[in-house]
Write an enzyme that holds these catalytic residues in place. Structure first.
Site, mmCIF file in Angstrom:
data_model
loop_
_atom_site.group_PDB
_atom_site.id
_atom_site.type_symbol
_atom_site.label_atom_id
_atom_site.label_comp_id
_atom_site.label_asym_id
_atom_site.label_seq_id
_atom_site.Cartn_x
_atom_site.Cartn_y
_atom_site.Cartn_z
ATOM 1 N N GLY A 193 0.897 -1.138 -0.074
ATOM 2 C CA GLY A 193 0.034 0.010 -0.093
ATOM 3 C C GLY A 193 0.715 1.279 0.053
ATOM 4 O O GLY A 193 2.099 1.305 0.251
ATOM 5 N N GLY A 196 2.701 3.588 1.489
ATOM 6 C CA GLY A 196 3.138 3.835 2.863
ATOM 7 C C GLY A 196 3.667 5.227 3.131
ATOM 8 O O GLY A 196 3.899 5.676 4.310
ATOM 9 N N LYS A 211 4.364 12.389 -2.499
ATOM 10 C CA LYS A 211 5.392 11.087 -2.247
ATOM 11 C C LYS A 211 6.364 11.603 -1.089
ATOM 12 O O LYS A 211 7.062 12.536 -1.166
ATOM 13 C CB LYS A 211 6.017 10.573 -3.458
ATOM 14 C CG LYS A 211 6.835 9.190 -3.048
ATOM 15 C CD LYS A 211 7.300 8.494 -4.099
ATOM 16 C CE LYS A 211 8.481 7.451 -3.774
ATOM 17 N NZ LYS A 211 8.833 6.691 -4.841
ATOM 18 N N ASP A 258 8.915 5.546 7.992
ATOM 19 C CA ASP A 258 8.622 6.740 8.576
ATOM 20 C C ASP A 258 7.737 7.769 7.660
ATOM 21 O O ASP A 258 7.309 8.905 7.987
ATOM 22 C CB ASP A 258 9.950 7.622 8.781
ATOM 23 C CG ASP A 258 10.827 7.763 7.661
ATOM 24 O OD1 ASP A 258 10.241 7.546 6.567
ATOM 25 O OD2 ASP A 258 11.950 8.398 7.826
ATOM 26 N N GLY A 259 7.208 7.149 6.411
ATOM 27 C CA GLY A 259 6.549 7.917 5.791
ATOM 28 C C GLY A 259 7.055 8.797 4.788
ATOM 29 O O GLY A 259 6.463 9.719 4.137
ATOM 30 N N ARG A 300 -1.854 -0.170 -10.007
ATOM 31 C CA ARG A 300 -0.796 -1.224 -9.951
ATOM 32 C C ARG A 300 -1.173 -2.696 -10.285
ATOM 33 O O ARG A 300 -2.328 -2.872 -9.855
ATOM 34 C CB ARG A 300 0.011 -1.208 -8.892
ATOM 35 C CG ARG A 300 0.800 -0.035 -8.543
ATOM 36 C CD ARG A 300 0.506 0.379 -7.030
ATOM 37 N NE ARG A 300 1.024 1.978 -6.696
ATOM 38 C CZ ARG A 300 2.200 2.390 -6.694
ATOM 39 N NH1 ARG A 300 3.307 1.488 -6.705
ATOM 40 N NH2 ARG A 300 2.447 3.776 -6.381
ATOM 41 N N ASP A 305 4.120 -4.607 -7.696
ATOM 42 C CA ASP A 305 3.503 -3.324 -6.811
ATOM 43 C C ASP A 305 3.977 -1.939 -7.396
ATOM 44 O O ASP A 305 3.411 -1.132 -7.244
ATOM 45 C CB ASP A 305 3.706 -3.267 -5.338
ATOM 46 C CG ASP A 305 5.280 -3.391 -4.932
ATOM 47 O OD1 ASP A 305 5.977 -4.348 -5.212
ATOM 48 O OD2 ASP A 305 5.701 -2.375 -4.284
ATOM 49 N N ASN A 306 5.339 -2.355 -8.159
ATOM 50 C CA ASN A 306 5.646 -0.922 -9.012
ATOM 51 C C ASN A 306 5.339 -1.066 -10.503
ATOM 52 O O ASN A 306 5.867 -0.424 -11.513
ATOM 53 C CB ASN A 306 7.195 -0.993 -8.929
ATOM 54 C CG ASN A 306 7.573 -0.681 -7.539
ATOM 55 O OD1 ASN A 306 6.835 -0.163 -6.723
ATOM 56 N ND2 ASN A 306 8.670 -1.204 -6.936
ATOM 57 N N ASP A 321 7.164 4.531 -10.054
ATOM 58 C CA ASP A 321 8.261 4.363 -8.929
ATOM 59 C C ASP A 321 9.738 4.188 -9.241
ATOM 60 O O ASP A 321 10.170 2.974 -9.262
ATOM 61 C CB ASP A 321 7.680 3.050 -8.004
ATOM 62 C CG ASP A 321 6.368 3.147 -7.118
ATOM 63 O OD1 ASP A 321 5.930 4.552 -7.318
ATOM 64 O OD2 ASP A 321 6.258 2.287 -6.156
HETATM 65 P P1 AMP Z 1 9.169 0.825 -3.002
HETATM 66 O O1 AMP Z 1 10.088 -0.297 -3.049
HETATM 67 O O2 AMP Z 1 9.594 2.047 -3.032
HETATM 68 O O3 AMP Z 1 8.074 0.700 -4.335
HETATM 69 O O4 AMP Z 1 8.338 0.340 -1.595
HETATM 70 C C1 AMP Z 1 7.637 -0.725 -1.432
HETATM 71 C C2 AMP Z 1 6.774 -0.446 -0.214
HETATM 72 O O5 AMP Z 1 7.193 0.202 0.859
HETATM 73 C C3 AMP Z 1 5.402 0.762 -0.427
HETATM 74 O O6 AMP Z 1 4.521 0.010 -0.001
HETATM 75 C C4 AMP Z 1 6.345 1.805 -0.038
HETATM 76 O O7 AMP Z 1 4.928 2.587 0.068
HETATM 77 C C5 AMP Z 1 6.656 1.304 1.203
HETATM 78 N N1 AMP Z 1 7.874 2.331 1.715
HETATM 79 C C6 AMP Z 1 8.933 2.592 1.170
HETATM 80 N N2 AMP Z 1 9.679 3.515 1.702
HETATM 81 C C7 AMP Z 1 8.751 4.008 2.610
HETATM 82 C C8 AMP Z 1 8.985 4.996 3.915
HETATM 83 N N3 AMP Z 1 10.007 5.703 4.175
HETATM 84 N N4 AMP Z 1 7.781 4.991 4.935
HETATM 85 C C9 AMP Z 1 6.843 4.278 4.524
HETATM 86 N N5 AMP Z 1 6.418 3.348 3.703
HETATM 87 C C10 AMP Z 1 7.505 3.244 2.834
HETATM 88 MG MG MG Z 2 6.615 1.110 -4.946
#
Ligand code: AMP
Ligand code: MG
Length: 491
Positions: free
Chosen positions: A91, A93, A115, A127-128, A185, A254-255, A264
């Protein structure tokens, strides 16, 4: 007094989906935001203009500090396969969709998403936030890919803050506003399939069909037609990535965009010294997402989507039929793009051999991918003496000379005209791509609050096929220090 920034009036189509699809929430405020980058080209697609320097309302909206009229901020749920393994629920994040605006060209609506706007129910351990480094990379690359003519999400702006964020080392936070007709996605479909929520799966598919593929609604089996079309777009996208040397780095399901967009941006890279096995994400120890694997992984991901859509499509046979064209479409697109890169107007039986021999030379000599094809356009059929700039890129000169002789013969056979070919090749072989070290220089300066290099790079990459002689050095081989650059997966 300047006029205040005319804030857009949002709607939010995604918010109309049932509550299980998303969580309504507010972005976490970003203290003392400042403008790092702004794309006029992206802004124009939704009729937005550059904010005046002293205007805070633009900054506040796109830092997540103020909710624009009509905006219903939310984060979406999705799941996915990461590195080939089912990862369960993921989801948004750290992404928060503000809503959508009408596209300036009248073709539908465009969602705007922050983002790095703070924690959401899908943040898991995160940490979002997003760091300035990765935000600048996403911003620059989204806009560079768009200018290369490759389907992608866009980026409107990067807004920074001095707020500290801890990664391998302390960094500062930033928010990128990215834009796309939809951020749905493959993993959005997988989410409902693996939770056995087939009613919600149908709602998602119907929404995608109605909003983005209405022409498929009259097909005998619209879900099968949807899978076929997404498969086609994904195969085409993979051909485009390969032809420009783009490596995504994290092709998890998911990407993968249901619209066939590049989505992404993380540890991506553009091929420099050619190596088909090149891995741009240093945490990908197996090389699952290496350059040479991308087409197969794109196909694997389509199969994962097909699995998730099976209950809607009805049978394994129909699902397989929708997926069946992937390889043929990839091959045809890739072949056409390589012919264009070589300036060949016709197809000849020996072309595969000619192209394979070239890639063997590129591989054996680690030839700079972008420079080679750009300089190849300057080749003159009757003047091998003028090959020097091209030969300079290759250690094994005899191998190159033998190949060039074969290439010249091939060009003569189709009566190729030197000047017409040069122009045609320049229109498909970019002079400027976002080399990692170029992004790094812009990031280093931005971390010192000098955003001029972000703006300059963005301007140059807006016209990747133009000569722009005043920026010649941005097309050079990477400097020695750049060979030690590792792109961290952390962002
Ligand atoms: P990604 O590999 O960047 O596509 O991220 C995979 C998952 O990790 C997705 O659900 C992102 O929203 C979550 N995510 C990545 N970095 C963070 C972060 N710093 N804080 C919260 N969720 C994250
Ligand atoms: Mg992603």
């Amino acid at each position: 007094m300047t006029q205040p920034y005319p804030l857009p009036v949002f709607e939010n189509r995604f918010a109309a989906l049932p509550p299980a699809f998303h969580t309504r929430l507010q972005p976490t405020p970003l203290p003392a935001p400042y403008l790092v980058g702004f794309s006029e080209a992206a802004a124009a697609t939704v009729g937005l203009s550059r904010p005046a320097h002293e205007d805070d309302s633009f900054l506040d909206v796109f830092a997540g500090n103020r909710i624009a009229p009509g905006s219903l901020p939310l984060s979406a749920v999705y799941s996915g396969h990461q590195f080939g393994v089912w990862a369960g629920q993921l989801g948004d994040g750290r992404a928060i969709t503000l809503g959508d605006l009408p596209a300036a060209d009248g073709q539908g609506r465009i969602e705007l998403q922050l983002k790095g706007a703070g924690q959401t129910p899908y943040s898991r351990m995160g940490d979002g936030r997003a760091v300035l480094r990765s935000s600048i990379r996403e911003f620059l690359c989204s806009e560079a890919m768009a200018a290369l003519g490759i389907p992608t999400t866009r980026a409107l702006t990067v807004i920074g803050s001095d707020q500290r964020v801890l990664r391998e080392t302390p960094e500062t936070a930033a928010v990128v506003t990215r834009m796309a007709p939809s951020f749905i996605r493959f993993g959005s479909f997988e989410h409902w399939y693996y939770n056995q929520r087939f009613d919600d799966l149908k709602i998602l598919a119907d929404t995608v069909l109605e909003q983005f593929y209405p022409q498929l609604l009259t097909e005998a089996n619209p879900y099968q037609a949807l899978l076929r079309e997404v498969t086609r777009r994904t195969a085409t996208l993979m051909a485009q990535w390969q032809a420009v040397g783009f490596m995504h780095g994290v092709m998890n399901t998911d990407n993968m965009s249901i619209l066939g967009l590049t989505l992404d941006y993380g540890p991506f890279g553009f091929m420099e010294a050619f190596d088909a096995r090149h891995i741009c994400n240093h945490t990908d120890s197996q090389g699952r997402y290496s350059y040479q694997m991308q087409p197969r992984i794109g196909q694997w991901n389509c199969f994962a989507l097909g699995q998730a859509m099976l209950p809607l499509i009805g049978s394994v046979e129909q699902t397989e039929a929708a997926l069946a064209d992937y390889e043929a479409i990839f091959q045809a697109r890739h072949d056409a793009l390589l012919h264009a890169k070589l300036g060949l107007n016709t197809r000849q039986p020996d072309d595969d051999q000619l192209i394979q021999a070239l890639f063997a030379i590129l591989q054996a000599n680690h030839v700079d991918f972008t420079l080679f094809f750009r300089r190849l356009g300057d080749l003159r059929i009757g003047n091998p003496e003028q090959d020097e700039p091209l030969r300079d890129l290759i250690l094994d000169r005899p191998a190159f000379d033998a190949w060039a002789a074969q290439y010249r013969q091939r060009l003569r056979a189709e009566d190729s005209d030197d000047e017409a070919r040069r122009l045609a090749m320049q229109a498909v072989n970019p002079k400027y791509v976002l080399r990692n070290y170029l992004a790094q220089v812009a990031i280093d300066k931005a971390q010192q609050k000098d955003f001029s290099e972000v703006a300059r790079l963005q301007q140059i990459l807006r016209h990747p096929f133009d000569e722009q002689p005043e920026f010649d050095r941005y097309a050079d081989l990477p400097p020695d220090w750049a060979s030690h650059l590792e792109v961290s997966c952390s962002s």
